[in-house]
Scaffold this motif. Structure first.
Motif, PDB file in Angstrom:
ATOM      1  N   SER A 149      -6.771  -4.591  10.277  1.00 46.62           N
ATOM      2  CA  SER A 149      -7.770  -4.151   9.297  1.00 46.62           C
ATOM      3  C   SER A 149      -7.778  -2.639   9.128  1.00 46.62           C
ATOM      4  O   SER A 149      -7.994  -2.140   8.026  1.00 46.62           O
ATOM      5  N   ARG A 150      -7.548  -1.910  10.205  1.00 47.55           N
ATOM      6  CA  ARG A 150      -7.506  -0.444  10.121  1.00 47.55           C
ATOM      7  C   ARG A 150      -6.416   0.024   9.157  1.00 47.55           C
ATOM      8  O   ARG A 150      -6.562   1.059   8.513  1.00 47.55           O
ATOM      9  N   TYR A 151      -5.350  -0.741   9.065  1.00 47.52           N
ATOM     10  CA  TYR A 151      -4.278  -0.384   8.129  1.00 47.52           C
ATOM     11  C   TYR A 151      -4.514  -1.002   6.746  1.00 47.52           C
ATOM     12  O   TYR A 151      -4.473  -0.302   5.730  1.00 47.52           O
ATOM     13  N   TYR A 152      -4.728  -2.322   6.713  1.00 46.72           N
ATOM     14  CA  TYR A 152      -4.734  -3.018   5.426  1.00 46.72           C
ATOM     15  C   TYR A 152      -6.000  -2.820   4.604  1.00 46.72           C
ATOM     16  O   TYR A 152      -5.921  -2.802   3.370  1.00 46.72           O
ATOM     17  N   ASN A 153      -7.168  -2.677   5.223  1.00 46.70           N
ATOM     18  CA  ASN A 153      -8.377  -2.482   4.410  1.00 46.70           C
ATOM     19  C   ASN A 153      -8.290  -1.229   3.542  1.00 46.70           C
ATOM     20  O   ASN A 153      -8.533  -1.304   2.336  1.00 46.70           O
ATOM     21  N   PRO A 154      -7.914  -0.050   4.095  1.00 46.22           N
ATOM     22  CA  PRO A 154      -7.772   1.125   3.223  1.00 46.22           C
ATOM     23  C   PRO A 154      -6.647   0.967   2.195  1.00 46.22           C
ATOM     24  O   PRO A 154      -6.791   1.409   1.051  1.00 46.22           O
ATOM     25  N   ALA A 155      -5.547   0.330   2.592  1.00 48.12           N
ATOM     26  CA  ALA A 155      -4.446   0.124   1.641  1.00 48.12           C
ATOM     27  C   ALA A 155      -4.887  -0.779   0.492  1.00 48.12           C
ATOM     28  O   ALA A 155      -4.566  -0.524  -0.678  1.00 48.12           O
ATOM     29  N   LEU A 156      -5.641  -1.811   0.809  1.00 43.16           N
ATOM     30  CA  LEU A 156      -6.170  -2.704  -0.226  1.00 43.16           C
ATOM     31  C   LEU A 156      -7.174  -1.986  -1.111  1.00 43.16           C
ATOM     32  O   LEU A 156      -7.158  -2.152  -2.337  1.00 43.16           O
ATOM     33  N   ALA A 157      -8.057  -1.206  -0.515  1.00 44.62           N
ATOM     34  CA  ALA A 157      -9.066  -0.474  -1.298  1.00 44.62           C
ATOM     35  C   ALA A 157      -8.380   0.427  -2.321  1.00 44.62           C
ATOM     36  O   ALA A 157      -8.774   0.461  -3.497  1.00 44.62           O
ATOM     37  N   LYS A 158      -7.373   1.139  -1.887  1.00 47.46           N
ATOM     38  CA  LYS A 158      -6.635   2.043  -2.777  1.00 47.46           C
ATOM     39  C   LYS A 158      -5.930   1.251  -3.887  1.00 47.46           C
ATOM     40  O   LYS A 158      -6.011   1.607  -5.065  1.00 47.46           O
ATOM     41  N   ALA A 159      -5.273   0.170  -3.517  1.00 50.82           N
ATOM     42  CA  ALA A 159      -4.529  -0.633  -4.499  1.00 50.82           C
ATOM     43  C   ALA A 159      -5.467  -1.296  -5.504  1.00 50.82           C
ATOM     44  O   ALA A 159      -5.173  -1.317  -6.707  1.00 50.82           O
ATOM     45  N   ILE A 160      -6.576  -1.815  -5.034  1.00 53.05           N
ATOM     46  CA  ILE A 160      -7.531  -2.481  -5.929  1.00 53.05           C
ATOM     47  C   ILE A 160      -8.118  -1.467  -6.902  1.00 53.05           C
ATOM     48  O   ILE A 160      -8.225  -1.732  -8.102  1.00 53.05           O
ATOM     49  N   ALA A 161      -8.486  -0.295  -6.401  1.00 52.90           N
ATOM     50  CA  ALA A 161      -9.056   0.746  -7.272  1.00 52.90           C
ATOM     51  C   ALA A 161      -8.050   1.189  -8.337  1.00 52.90           C
ATOM     52  O   ALA A 161      -8.417   1.376  -9.503  1.00 52.90           O
ATOM     53  N   LYS A 162      -6.784   1.321  -7.952  1.00 47.44           N
ATOM     54  CA  LYS A 162      -5.753   1.769  -8.896  1.00 47.44           C
ATOM     55  C   LYS A 162      -5.378   0.706  -9.923  1.00 47.44           C
ATOM     56  O   LYS A 162      -4.837   1.028 -10.971  1.00 47.44           O
ATOM     57  N   ASN A 163      -5.641  -0.552  -9.599  1.00 47.58           N
ATOM     58  CA  ASN A 163      -5.216  -1.650 -10.469  1.00 47.58           C
ATOM     59  C   ASN A 163      -6.387  -2.437 -11.033  1.00 47.58           C
ATOM     60  O   ASN A 163      -6.252  -3.605 -11.367  1.00 47.58           O
ATOM     61  N   ALA A 164      -7.524  -1.788 -11.137  1.00 41.34           N
ATOM     62  CA  ALA A 164      -8.715  -2.419 -11.711  1.00 41.34           C
ATOM     63  C   ALA A 164      -8.633  -2.297 -13.231  1.00 41.34           C
ATOM     64  O   ALA A 164      -9.375  -1.564 -13.855  1.00 41.34           O
ATOM     65  N   ASP A 165      -7.689  -3.037 -13.790  1.00 38.14           N
ATOM     66  CA  ASP A 165      -7.439  -2.927 -15.234  1.00 38.14           C
ATOM     67  C   ASP A 165      -8.003  -4.101 -16.027  1.00 38.14           C
ATOM     68  O   ASP A 165      -7.742  -4.253 -17.204  1.00 38.14           O
ATOM     69  N   GLY A 166      -8.774  -4.962 -15.337  1.00 40.74           N
ATOM     70  CA  GLY A 166      -9.394  -6.083 -16.033  1.00 40.74           C
ATOM     71  C   GLY A 166      -8.464  -7.246 -16.315  1.00 40.74           C
ATOM     72  O   GLY A 166      -8.821  -8.165 -17.035  1.00 40.74           O
ATOM     73  N   THR A 167      -7.267  -7.257 -15.717  1.00 39.06           N
ATOM     74  CA  THR A 167      -6.320  -8.349 -15.969  1.00 39.06           C
ATOM     75  C   THR A 167      -6.418  -9.448 -14.916  1.00 39.06           C
ATOM     76  O   THR A 167      -5.447 -10.102 -14.601  1.00 39.06           O
ATOM     77  N   PHE A 168      -7.603  -9.668 -14.390  1.00 39.46           N
ATOM     78  CA  PHE A 168      -7.819 -10.672 -13.356  1.00 39.46           C
ATOM     79  C   PHE A 168      -7.591 -12.076 -13.918  1.00 39.46           C
ATOM     80  O   PHE A 168      -8.073 -12.416 -14.991  1.00 39.46           O
ATOM     81  N   THR A 169      -6.845 -12.886 -13.163  1.00 38.37           N
ATOM     82  CA  THR A 169      -6.627 -14.270 -13.576  1.00 38.37           C
ATOM     83  C   THR A 169      -7.196 -15.275 -12.582  1.00 38.37           C
ATOM     84  O   THR A 169      -7.439 -16.410 -12.934  1.00 38.37           O
ATOM     85  N   GLY A 170      -7.383 -14.864 -11.349  1.00 39.01           N
ATOM     86  CA  GLY A 170      -7.899 -15.786 -10.333  1.00 39.01           C
ATOM     87  C   GLY A 170      -6.805 -16.531  -9.611  1.00 39.01           C
ATOM     88  O   GLY A 170      -7.031 -17.111  -8.559  1.00 39.01           O
ATOM     89  N   SER A 171      -5.597 -16.536 -10.159  1.00 39.12           N
ATOM     90  CA  SER A 171      -4.482 -17.181  -9.476  1.00 39.12           C
ATOM     91  C   SER A 171      -3.608 -16.103  -8.855  1.00 39.12           C
ATOM     92  O   SER A 171      -3.598 -14.957  -9.284  1.00 39.12           O
ATOM     93  N   ILE A 172      -2.895 -16.510  -7.831  1.00 37.56           N
ATOM     94  CA  ILE A 172      -2.032 -15.572  -7.118  1.00 37.56           C
ATOM     95  C   ILE A 172      -0.607 -16.094  -7.203  1.00 37.56           C
ATOM     96  O   ILE A 172      -0.343 -17.260  -6.888  1.00 37.56           O
ATOM     97  N   ASN A 173       0.298 -15.231  -7.643  1.00 37.79           N
ATOM     98  CA  ASN A 173       1.720 -15.550  -7.605  1.00 37.79           C
ATOM     99  C   ASN A 173       2.275 -14.985  -6.305  1.00 37.79           C
ATOM    100  O   ASN A 173       1.906 -13.886  -5.902  1.00 37.79           O
TER     101      ASN A 173
END
Length: 187
Positions: A55-79
């Motif tokens: 979590s010490r590694y992935y939580n900040p990495a996820l926070a950064k990635a989610i913030a940078k990619n908050a473009d409204g293209t959410f589909t709910g499915s994961i490829n």
């Protein structure tokens, strides 16, 4: 859970894991939390510390990635990429095979205290917020560097799922340790 999208399913599983840890471990004494069924086995605290290290590694990495990619293209499915599928297959509960962890993520024989449980619960709150924030992100954006080999990248959605599946695996392991302790005390 059939009508929920994958992100909602992951969010529900994460909530359950948080409740389980909050209900099962904080009231235990420190000796019980550090009980090891065998020399190479992990204690409850070691299971949680292993997850804290991720979590010490992935939580900040996820926070950064989610913030940078908050473009409204959410589909709910994961490829899933081949790496995402492989990572998830390794940590899923159904996979009963033991896997070696990278050395710096292995907490075996660490001196741990109650703060380990508190830190785990704090990371869970962060992850729950990340799961909520991901609802406005492109889950299929490949932007999360793999902790042990940063040239490889996972997608946001598969990383969120990996985190929750990995936690599910080790929380179950911690519950088995608690059960083994109870059996030893009863004997």
């Amino acid at each position: 859970m059939k009508n929920m999208n994958r992100l909602e399913q992951i969010t529900q599983i994460n909530k359950g894991l948080t409740e389980t840890v909050a209900n099962e471990f904080p009231k235990m004494d420190l000796n019980s939390l550090n009980f090891k069924p065998g020399p190479e086995s992990w204690s409850i605290l070691e299971c949680l510390e292993h997850l804290n290290r991720y979590s010490r590694y992935y939580n900040p990495a996820l926070a950064k990635a989610i913030a940078k990619n908050a473009d409204g293209t959410f589909t709910g499915s994961i490829n899933y990429s081949w790496l995402g599928k492989k990572s998830l297959d390794i940590v899923r509960l159904q996979n009963m095979k033991k896997h070696k962890t990278v050395k710096h993520m292995n907490p075996n024989n660490s001196q741990l205290g109650r703060t380990t449980v508190d830190e785990f619960l704090k990371h869970q709150e962060e992850l729950q917020q990340l799961l909520q924030n991901a609802k406005g992100s492109n889950l299929n954006k490949k932007v999360i560097p793999v902790e042990f080999f940063k040239l490889l990248k996972l997608r946001i959605g598969e990383t969120l799922e990996f985190m929750v599946a990995h936690q599910e695996r080790h929380v179950q392991q911690a519950l088995r340790v608690k059960q083994q302790l109870a059996q030893q005390v009863a004997a």
